[in-house]
Write a protein that holds these residues in place. Structure first.
Motif, short mmCIF file in Angstrom:
data_model
loop_
_atom_site.label_atom_id
_atom_site.label_comp_id
_atom_site.label_asym_id
_atom_site.label_seq_id
_atom_site.Cartn_x
_atom_site.Cartn_y
_atom_site.Cartn_z
N ASN A 45 0.90 -1.21 -0.10
CA ASN A 45 0.05 -0.04 0.04
C ASN A 45 0.77 1.33 0.02
O ASN A 45 0.74 2.10 0.68
CB ASN A 45 -0.95 0.15 1.21
CG ASN A 45 -2.41 -0.78 0.88
OD1 ASN A 45 -2.82 -0.60 -0.03
ND2 ASN A 45 -2.40 -1.91 1.65
N VAL A 46 1.85 1.36 -0.85
CA VAL A 46 2.83 2.56 -1.11
C VAL A 46 2.74 2.80 -2.35
O VAL A 46 2.90 2.18 -3.29
CB VAL A 46 4.12 2.34 -0.47
CG1 VAL A 46 4.84 3.69 -0.45
CG2 VAL A 46 4.14 1.42 0.65
N CYS A 47 2.52 4.16 -2.54
CA CYS A 47 2.57 4.35 -4.20
C CYS A 47 3.91 4.66 -4.53
O CYS A 47 4.94 4.71 -3.74
CB CYS A 47 1.79 5.90 -4.21
SG CYS A 47 2.70 7.16 -3.60
N GLU A 48 3.88 4.70 -5.85
CA GLU A 48 5.43 5.09 -6.54
C GLU A 48 6.22 6.31 -6.04
O GLU A 48 7.44 6.08 -5.78
CB GLU A 48 5.06 5.45 -8.14
CG GLU A 48 5.91 5.07 -8.92
CD GLU A 48 5.52 5.14 -10.26
OE1 GLU A 48 5.52 4.34 -11.26
OE2 GLU A 48 5.01 6.43 -10.76
N ASP A 49 5.57 7.31 -5.79
CA ASP A 49 6.05 8.56 -5.31
C ASP A 49 6.77 8.30 -4.06
O ASP A 49 8.01 8.66 -3.49
CB ASP A 49 5.15 9.81 -5.08
CG ASP A 49 4.62 10.36 -6.46
OD1 ASP A 49 5.25 10.07 -7.30
OD2 ASP A 49 3.97 11.08 -6.35
N CYS A 50 6.15 7.52 -2.99
CA CYS A 50 6.47 7.29 -1.66
C CYS A 50 7.74 5.97 -1.65
O CYS A 50 8.72 6.25 -0.91
CB CYS A 50 5.64 6.89 -0.72
SG CYS A 50 4.44 8.19 -0.45
N ILE A 51 7.63 5.10 -2.68
CA ILE A 51 8.75 4.36 -2.95
C ILE A 51 10.12 5.21 -3.41
O ILE A 51 11.00 4.92 -2.78
CB ILE A 51 8.24 3.30 -4.04
CG1 ILE A 51 7.03 2.29 -3.37
CG2 ILE A 51 9.43 2.15 -4.16
CD1 ILE A 51 6.44 1.52 -4.72
N ASP A 52 9.86 5.95 -4.19
CA ASP A 52 11.07 6.83 -4.58
C ASP A 52 11.57 7.46 -3.76
O ASP A 52 12.78 7.45 -3.26
CB ASP A 52 10.47 7.82 -5.73
CG ASP A 52 10.35 6.95 -7.11
OD1 ASP A 52 10.67 5.85 -7.21
OD2 ASP A 52 9.98 7.61 -8.21
N TYR A 53 10.68 8.25 -2.80
CA TYR A 53 11.21 8.82 -1.65
C TYR A 53 11.98 7.92 -0.78
O TYR A 53 12.87 8.55 0.01
CB TYR A 53 10.04 9.66 -0.95
CG TYR A 53 10.41 10.49 0.28
CD1 TYR A 53 10.75 11.71 -0.03
CD2 TYR A 53 10.20 9.84 1.54
CE1 TYR A 53 11.26 12.34 1.15
CE2 TYR A 53 10.63 10.68 2.49
CZ TYR A 53 11.02 12.00 2.44
OH TYR A 53 11.51 12.85 3.51
N ALA A 54 11.61 7.03 -0.46
CA ALA A 54 11.99 6.07 0.68
C ALA A 54 13.44 5.71 0.10
O ALA A 54 14.37 5.60 0.73
CB ALA A 54 11.11 4.92 0.94
N ASN A 55 13.26 5.14 -1.25
CA ASN A 55 14.65 4.71 -1.75
C ASN A 55 15.74 5.87 -1.73
O ASN A 55 16.95 5.70 -1.57
CB ASN A 55 14.53 4.11 -3.21
CG ASN A 55 13.73 2.97 -3.37
OD1 ASN A 55 13.55 2.38 -2.49
ND2 ASN A 55 13.10 2.81 -4.56
N GLY A 56 15.26 7.00 -2.28
CA GLY A 56 16.00 8.20 -2.16
C GLY A 56 16.94 8.55 -0.71
O GLY A 56 17.94 8.65 -0.42
N ALA A 57 15.64 8.56 0.28
CA ALA A 57 16.18 8.72 1.75
C ALA A 57 17.38 7.93 2.26
O ALA A 57 17.91 8.26 3.04
CB ALA A 57 15.02 8.77 2.50
#
Ligand code: ZN
Ligand code: ZN
Length: 63
Positions: free
Chosen positions: A34-46
């Protein structure tokens, strides 16, 4: 019919992101988590890199 807020396509099913509340289709995120693409990107980046404007103290051993 529900609409994906990321790709703006009408889809059969949308999933609600637990991070930001965006409704996304199965192509725009991970429905299992239940995580959108944007939040996946953010998490990966962080996790993967430091932000340039963030001060990071690094101890350097000068022997
Ligand atoms: Zn989508
Ligand atoms: Zn999200």
């Amino acid at each position: 019919m529900p609409k994906c807020e990321l790709c703006e396509k009408k889809v059969k099913t949308t999933y609600k992101c637990t991070e930001c509340g965006t409704r996304f289709c199965e192509k725009c995120g991970e429905k299992e988590r239940n995580v959108c693409e944007d939040c996946i990107d953010y998490a990966n980046g962080a996790m993967g890199q430091y932000k340039p404007d963030q001060k990071v103290e690094i101890e350097i051993d000068t022997d």
